[in-house]
Structures are given as structure tokens and as C-alpha cells.
Design a protein around this motif. Structure first.
Motif, PDB file in Angstrom:
ATOM      1  N   PRO A 292       0.815  -1.349  -0.148  1.00 58.89           N
ATOM      2  CA  PRO A 292      -0.034   0.066   0.009  1.00 58.89           C
ATOM      3  C   PRO A 292       0.822   1.235  -0.155  1.00 58.89           C
ATOM      4  CG  PRO A 292      -0.882  -1.548   1.459  1.00 58.89           C
ATOM      5  CD  PRO A 292       0.416  -1.970   1.117  1.00 58.89           C
ATOM      6  N   THR A 293       2.020   1.359   0.651  1.00 54.74           N
ATOM      7  CA  THR A 293       2.833   2.287   0.836  1.00 54.74           C
ATOM      8  C   THR A 293       3.260   2.954  -0.810  1.00 54.74           C
ATOM      9  OG1 THR A 293       3.654   2.124   2.913  1.00 54.74           O
ATOM     10  CG2 THR A 293       4.753   3.471   1.860  1.00 54.74           C
ATOM     11  N   ALA A 296       0.682   3.980  -2.784  1.00 48.49           N
ATOM     12  CA  ALA A 296       0.291   5.675  -2.390  1.00 48.49           C
ATOM     13  C   ALA A 296       1.366   6.593  -3.024  1.00 48.49           C
ATOM     14  CB  ALA A 296       0.498   5.766  -0.817  1.00 48.49           C
ATOM     15  N   LEU A 300       0.176   9.571  -5.678  1.00 46.08           N
ATOM     16  CA  LEU A 300       0.509  10.889  -5.546  1.00 46.08           C
ATOM     17  C   LEU A 300       1.666  11.322  -6.289  1.00 46.08           C
ATOM     18  CD1 LEU A 300       0.889  10.715  -1.425  1.00 46.08           C
ATOM     19  CD2 LEU A 300      -0.772  11.710  -2.725  1.00 46.08           C
ATOM     20  N   VAL A 340      -4.173   3.587  -7.087  1.00 51.40           N
ATOM     21  CA  VAL A 340      -5.194   3.215  -6.556  1.00 51.40           C
ATOM     22  C   VAL A 340      -5.843   1.755  -6.567  1.00 51.40           C
ATOM     23  CG1 VAL A 340      -6.001   5.515  -6.061  1.00 51.40           C
ATOM     24  CG2 VAL A 340      -6.821   4.170  -7.949  1.00 51.40           C
ATOM     25  N   LEU A 425      -7.731   3.192  -0.208  1.00 48.16           N
ATOM     26  CA  LEU A 425      -6.627   3.873   0.181  1.00 48.16           C
ATOM     27  C   LEU A 425      -6.690   5.395   0.867  1.00 48.16           C
ATOM     28  CD1 LEU A 425      -4.325   2.799  -2.701  1.00 48.16           C
ATOM     29  CD2 LEU A 425      -4.158   1.713  -0.540  1.00 48.16           C
ATOM     30  N   VAL A 427      -5.146   7.735   0.378  1.00 49.83           N
ATOM     31  CA  VAL A 427      -4.817   8.981  -0.578  1.00 49.83           C
ATOM     32  C   VAL A 427      -6.041   9.127  -1.661  1.00 49.83           C
ATOM     33  CG1 VAL A 427      -2.365   9.076  -0.174  1.00 49.83           C
ATOM     34  CG2 VAL A 427      -3.198   7.714  -1.874  1.00 49.83           C
TER      35      VAL A 427
END
Length: 701
Positions: A292-293, A296, A300, A340, A425, A427
Motif C-alpha cells: 500500500p505504501t 500511495a 501521489l 489506487v 487507500l 490517498v
């Protein structure tokens, strides 16, 4: 032709075209060059379509692959040359060969008068071949060969007009910039692959570069994986994607790529190189989905790039530069989707983007061709009457990229925004807002481009004419695809409401290669009812309204109140200049990286010239002088002594040689005289008794 042979033929045909046009193109004439250059890619497209229809059209869930050819075999490590085609690969193959064929056909008219016509076609054939190798290679090493190959071809094509009298140097620098910036991303990509290879080998004793084997290892040992390490791997791989697909901070090469011929811009920006990063992330979805990191970070960076590049596009006046920043922005959209977890939506937008962006770039090339090389939209205007086919196709592609239904761009863009909004998520909502703002700006600057180029009065000085059929044919086909290309991805929610059936054929097709996001764990809400709820329709309405608002603003500022843009620019000069100058990112790179490197290189050069070369030259000078003096001593002393002795021996020998006359009487006389002389000498030195004893010892007495 068997499937095995077809797979190899898809790649080898463009490569054969490259060899033919490079080696024989200058002797056979332009007609045969264009026939071979276009024909090999068209045949590759036909073969790709045949593979699609025979292996995938009927809903088959199995992939096809070629026979393996052993490439590397060292101890327990081996790499085979194997081509692998699944649902994701066949989509990319159809895009690369289909859009690539149209660009090749377009190039026949656009590059007809170029003196290196054959070299141009050889390069774009090679470009196509490497891109196909990238997407069809079953191993990471084959993918990497294709990855580096498209980078090489981008350098050759961006700097193709290196000998241009006015822009030759800048064209060459643009090619070098693309090559070097991509090397930075490629380093990150390489490190990520090496870490992944080493980790899986040491942890699970699976030393392989085969993508399917890596996928099986990850799936089998999901609970035992080192997620932080895989997160680092994903971010490093994404670093490579940032280079190839022009994301922050490695996007700076793409606008400069406009130095190449316009068909090259279309090939790079729509069908080949820039899509490589998106394809790679989608191909490794099974690793990214566990991190997940990393997702993200991808989301972004993609969202930021999309918004950042879109704002720059609002202020540019070079028709190709506007489209270049549009490409950067749209690629950001694709990575937003990947971030995502909406990998299928990212590929869907990649496909539709290939249609309308290729149409836009080739349309800009038609405009440039029809206006005598003009690229500044401030010197255009009113072209819709003089170039009607170019205008209609360009307008269709502009509406598509703006996201207006029912054109292709609407469905793919809306899918991305919906996936971002519905993502679990952290974000997700943030990148959805950024994506929505970007959609507004995109509609604005694209219609600004359309209005300034094709509406109003003509502001140029060149005679304007429509482009030849070989060019407008490609525009018509791409414009048609820009209209209908998105219909394979109509949202299921819309289909169930309207025609009561599932309509997102694209998503269900790629579900065979990329697990459906709704089933992929924490990335999306599992409540399928929410996917079909009214929320999606509301968001569709919002995205359409946002796009229409951007179009209206562009119409108001550039059709109704044409004086307002200049007033806004003069009211906020610092802000406008900052955006117009692309936020001075290139200048910042130049100050922070390029100039210090050049300065350090200059100092290193000086140190090398003065210290290293100085010491070496001093030693050489000293050695040379000492050798000179040693040589003088050797010649005048040593050689003189040796030669003197030799001369004396030679002279004495010459005198003694005279005694060897062959006269026996003379020999006896000499012997007698010699004996007498010897006796006289002995007599003078020794006493008689000693002489007598000596003679007795000799038997003479």
C-alpha cells in the motif's frame, strides 16, 4: 503459420524492415522504402489481430507462448528467449502495431522530402520491434532489452534532424537529454530488479527472471514475504517508470522530445515508449497490490504530475509543446489509477489515450505541414476553413481528451476517477480531487489550443493547404477510434441501468491477466452494490460538468473576451511567468545538477591536464633528456672504445694478412729470423747455462 511462428514474426518483421531500409534503402528508392517500412508493421498488426481472434476473442483464459530458445545457461541459472502473450499483452500488441501502422503510413507523406527518408523508416521500424519485445518478453531480461532498446531509438529519433542549420544543436541536445534522463530511471529500474531477483533467490531458492515464475512464488509465499523490502522494490521499479513515462521528477525530457519529426512525437507519446512504464507497473500488479505504501507513492506522484503538467499546458504557445505537457499529464492520470489499484482502468486509459493523442499529434503535424513549418499558435487561426479534415479530426480528438461522452476519453477518465473515489487507500479521495481539477484544466487548455489554431482570423503569413491523403487517412481512422474506442469499456453500472447487461467488456477481458480490483483485497470496497449505486452516476455528472466548465471558460476567454487572457497575465506577471517558464524546473536542474557537474568536469579536466598529464609529461621529458645524454655517451665513449679496438684489430689483421703469401722460402726465412730474434732476446735476458738448459729441454742440443 503456427502460433509460435506468428509470435516471433510479429517482432522480427519490423526488425527486418529496419535492416532492409538501413542497408539497402538508399539504393532502392523511396517507394520501396515506404512499402517495406509500412508493410512490415501492418503485417505485424494483422498477425496480432489473428492471434487475438484465434486465442482470445472467444473468451479463452489461457495465454499463448512461443517455443523457448536457451539464451543463458550458467550453473542453476538460465534464461530462455520465450515470447508470452496473455490478455494484457495482446491489448498492448494491438495498440503498438495498430496505431504504429497509422503513424508509419502518415510518415510517408510527412517525411517525403527528407534526405534521410530510408534512415527514418529504419529507426521507427526498430523502435516498434523493441517495443514489441518489451511487452512480449516472458523474462525480465527480455523486457529489459526492449526497455533499453526503445530508449536508444528515442535518442536516434528525437535528434534525427541533428544537421538542421538553425536547430541542429538543440535537436541533438534534446536527444541526449532524453537518453541521459532515462538512464537515471533505468538505474533505479535495474536496482529494483536485482534486489527482487536476489531476494527471491535467497529467501525461496528460486533464482529466476521469468515473470510468471516470480508471480507464482509471490502468490505461493504471500504470508512469508518481506513487505518493506518489496515496497522498496516497487518504488525502485516505479523510478524506472518515471523515466520512461515522464513523471516527476524525470519528466523534463518529454517536452524537449518535440525536436524530432512530428510522427516520432506521436509514436513516442501515444503508442510506444511512454506507455512502457505504465505497462510495467500493470504487469507487476501482483507485487504492487501487496504494498500500500508503494501504491500511495505511485498515486501521489501520478496525481501531482497530472496537475503540474496541465497547468504548464495552459500557457504554452508551441502547438507540440501543449500536446507534450498534455501527454505528461495524461500519463499522470494512468499512474494515479495504478496507485489506487485500478490497473485495468490505467490500461484502458492507455488505449484510449493512444487513439486521441496520436490523432492530436498527427493533426498538429498536419497543421505544421500545411502552414509551412509554423508551430506557434499565435500565428495561426482560421484554419478550419483551409484544412477542414484536419480540423474535424483534431476537434474530435480534443473533445475525447476533454472527457465528453460518448467519446473514448470520457469512459477511461471517468473509470479512473471512480476507482480513485471508491478506493480504500488513504490517498484515494485526495487524488480524486486532484484528478477532477486536472480534468477541468485539461478541457480548458485543449480547447484553448483548438480555438487559437482553427477559429478566428488567420494570423500567419504562409499559404495554407490541406495535407495529402497519406496523412489525413491516418487522422480519419484515429478520429474514428477516438469516438468508438471507449465503447468497449462502458461502466457496468451504466449498462445495467440502460440496457440491463454488463457492458465493460474491456475490464472483464483484462480480468484474465489482472485480477479485478473489486476482488483484490484492501484496495477497493468489496460491496459490489456500491459500485452500481447512484454515487457513480453522480460522479459521472460531476466530471462531465467539470469538463464542460473548462470548455466554456476557454470559449469565453479565447472566443468572446480575447483581451482578458493578456490582462490576467499582466495582472499576475510573476505567477504567469513562472508557469510559462515551466516553473523553472529545467533551470533548477541546470543550476543544481548540470552546471555543478560541468564545473566539476572542468576542474577534473584541468587537474588531469596540469597534475596527471603534467607529471606524466615531466617524467617523459626527463626520461627523454636522460636518454639523449646516455645516447651521446654511448655513441662517443662506449661505442668509440669498442669501435676503436675493432678498428685496430681490423688494421692489424690487415697487415698480418700480408704475411700469408703462400711462399715457402719466405715462411722459412721468417722462421729462421724469428728463431734468431728469440735466441737473441733470451740470450740478453738469461745466462748461457740457462739458455743451454732451455735448448736441451727442447731437444735442440
Amino acid at each position: 503459420m503456427g502460433t509460435n511462428n506468428m509470435l516471433f514474426a510479429v517482432i522480427l518483421l519490423p526488425f527486418a524492415g529496419f535492416l532492409f531500409n538501413l542497408l539497402a534503402g538508399s539504393f532502392v528508392g523511396k517507394k520501396l522504402v515506404s512499402l517495406v517500412g509500412c508493410g512490415v508493421v501492418i503485417i505485424s498488426f494483422i498477425l496480432s489481430a489473428q492471434i487475438f481472434m484465434s486465442s482470445f476473442l472467444q473468451g479463452a483464459s489461457t495465454a499463448v507462448q512461443s517455443n523457448s530458445i536457451r539464451w543463458i545457461d550458467v550453473l542453476d541459472f538460465n534464461v530462455d528467449i520465450t515470447l508470452y502473450v496473455d490478455h494484457l499483452t495482446i491489448v498492448m500488441m494491438l495498440v503498438v502495431t495498430g496505431v504504429g501502422s497509422l503513424i508509419h503510413i502518415y510518415s510517408v507523406g510527412y517525411m517525403h522530402d527528407d534526405k534521410r527518408f530510408n534512415r527514418y523508416f529504419s529507426y521507427i521500424n526498430l523502435f516498434t520491434s523493441f517495443m514489441l519485445l518489451l511487452i512480449m518478453g516472458k523474462s525480465l531480461l527480455l523486457m529489459f532489452v526492449g526497455w533499453e532498446g526503445v530508449g536508444l531509438c528515442s535518442y536516434l529519433l528525437i535528434g534525427f534532424w541533428f544537421d538542421d542549420k538553425e536547430k541542429g544543436i538543440s535537436n541533438s541536445l534534446a536527444g541526449m537529454k532524453a537518453f541521459i534522463v532515462n538512464r537515471v530511471g533505468d538505474l533505479s529500474f535495474t536496482i529494483g530488479l536485482m534486489i527482487l531477483f536476489t531476494y527471491l533467490g535467497e529467501k525461496f531458492n528460486v533464482w529466476t527472471l521469468d515473470i510468471l515464475k516470480i508471480k507464482d512464488v509471490v502468490a505461493t509465499n504471500e504470508t512469508a514475504l518481506n513487505i518493506p523490502l518489496l515496497t522498496a522494490v516497487c518504488i525502485l521499479l516505479f523510478g524506472g517508470a518515471c523515466g520512461k513515462s515522464a513523471q516527476i521528477p524525470l519528466y523534463v525530457w518529454l517536452p524537449d522530445a518535440m525536436a524530432g519529426p512530428t510522427p516520432v512525437s506521436a509514436l513516442i507519446h501515444a503508442a510506444t515508449m511512454v506507455t512502457a512504464g505504465v505497462y510495467m507497473v500493470a504487469r507487476f500488479n501482483f507485487i504492487f497490490a501487496l504494498c500500500p505504501t508503494a501504491l500511495a507513492v505511485v498515486a501521489l506522484v501520478g496525481a501531482t504530475t497530472a496537475l503540474f503538467a496541465a497547468t504548464i499546458g495552459m500557457t504554452q504557445f508551441d502547438i507540440k509543446k501543449v500536446l507534450a505537457y498534455s501527454t505528461v499529464s495524461q500519463l499522470g492520470y494512468m499512474f494515479l489509477a495504478c496507485g489506487v489499484g485500478a490497473f485495468i482502468a490505467a490500461i484502458f486509459h492507455l488505449v484510449t489515450h493512444a487513439f486521441f493523442k496520436a490523432c492530436l499529434f498527427l493533426g498538429s503535424g498536419s497543421v505544421i505541414h500545411g502552414t509551412g513549418g509554423e508551430q506557434d499558435i499565435r500565428h495561426m487561426g482560421g484554419l478550419r476553413k483551409k484544412m477542414p479534415i484536419t480540423f474535424i479530426t483534431f476537434a474530435i480528438a480534443t473533445i475525447a481528451i476533454a472527457g465528453i461522452p460518448p467519446l473514448a476519453g470520457f469512459f477511461s477518465k471517468d473509470e479512473i476517477l471512480w476507482k480513485a473515489f471508491s478506493s480504500n487507500l488513504a490517498v484515494g479521495k485526495l487524488v480524486w480531487i486532484i484528478g477532477l481539477i486536472t480534468a477541468f484544466i485539461t478541457a480548458f487548455y485543449m480547447f484553448r489550443l483548438l480555438f487559437l489554431t482553427f477559429f478566428g482570423d488567420y494570423r500567419g503569413h504562409h499559404h495554407v493547404h490541406e495535407s495529402p491523403f497519406t496523412m489525413v487517412f491516418a487522422l480519419i481512422v484515429l478520429a474514428t477510434l477516438s469516438v468508438i474506442g471507449g465503447w468497449v469499456g462502458i461502466p457496468d453500472a451504466l449498462g445495467e441501468k440502460v440496457i440491463h447487461t454488463q457492458t465493460n467488456k474491456f475490464e472483464h477481458f483484462l480480468d484474465k491477466s489482472i485480477p479485478h480490483e473489486a476482488k483484490s483485497g484492501p484496495l477497493h470496497k468489496e460491496n459490489s452494490h456500491e459500485h452500481h449505486s447512484s454515487a457513480e452516476f453522480i460522479l459521472m455528472g460531476v466530471s462531465i460538468l467539470v469538463a464542460l466548465s473548462g470548455i466554456f471558460l476557454a470559449y469565453y476567454l479565447y472566443m468572446k473576451k480575447k483581451e482578458i487572457p493578456a490582462k490576467i497575465a499582466s495582472s499576475f506577471p510573476e505567477l504567469y511567468n513562472t508557469i510559462y517558464n515551466k516553473y523553472f524546473v529545467d533551470e533548477a536542474y541546470s543550476s543544481a545538477i548540470v552546471q555543478p557537474l560541468i564545473a566539476s568536469s572542468v576542474q577534473t579536466c584541468r587537474f588531469d591536464n596540469t597534475a596527471v598529464d603534467g607529471s606524466v609529461n615531466t617524467i617523459a621529458y626527463s626520461t627523454g633528456n636522460s636518454s639523449k645524454y646516455v645516447g651521446v655517451f654511448d655513441n662517443n665513449a662506449v661505442d668509440a672504445a669498442v669501435n676503436g679496438v675493432a678498428n685496430e684489430v681490423y688494421s692489424t689483421g690487415g697487415q698480418l694478412r700480408l704475411l700469408q703469401s703462400g711462399n715457402i722460402k719466405m715462411y722459412l726465412s721468417i722462421a729462421v729470423v724469428s728463431s734468431i730474434l728469440i735466441m737473441a732476446v733470451l740470450w740478453s735476458i738469461l745466462e748461457w747455462k740457462q739458455v743451454k738448459d732451455f735448448l736441451v729441454s727442447l731437444g735442440l742440443l
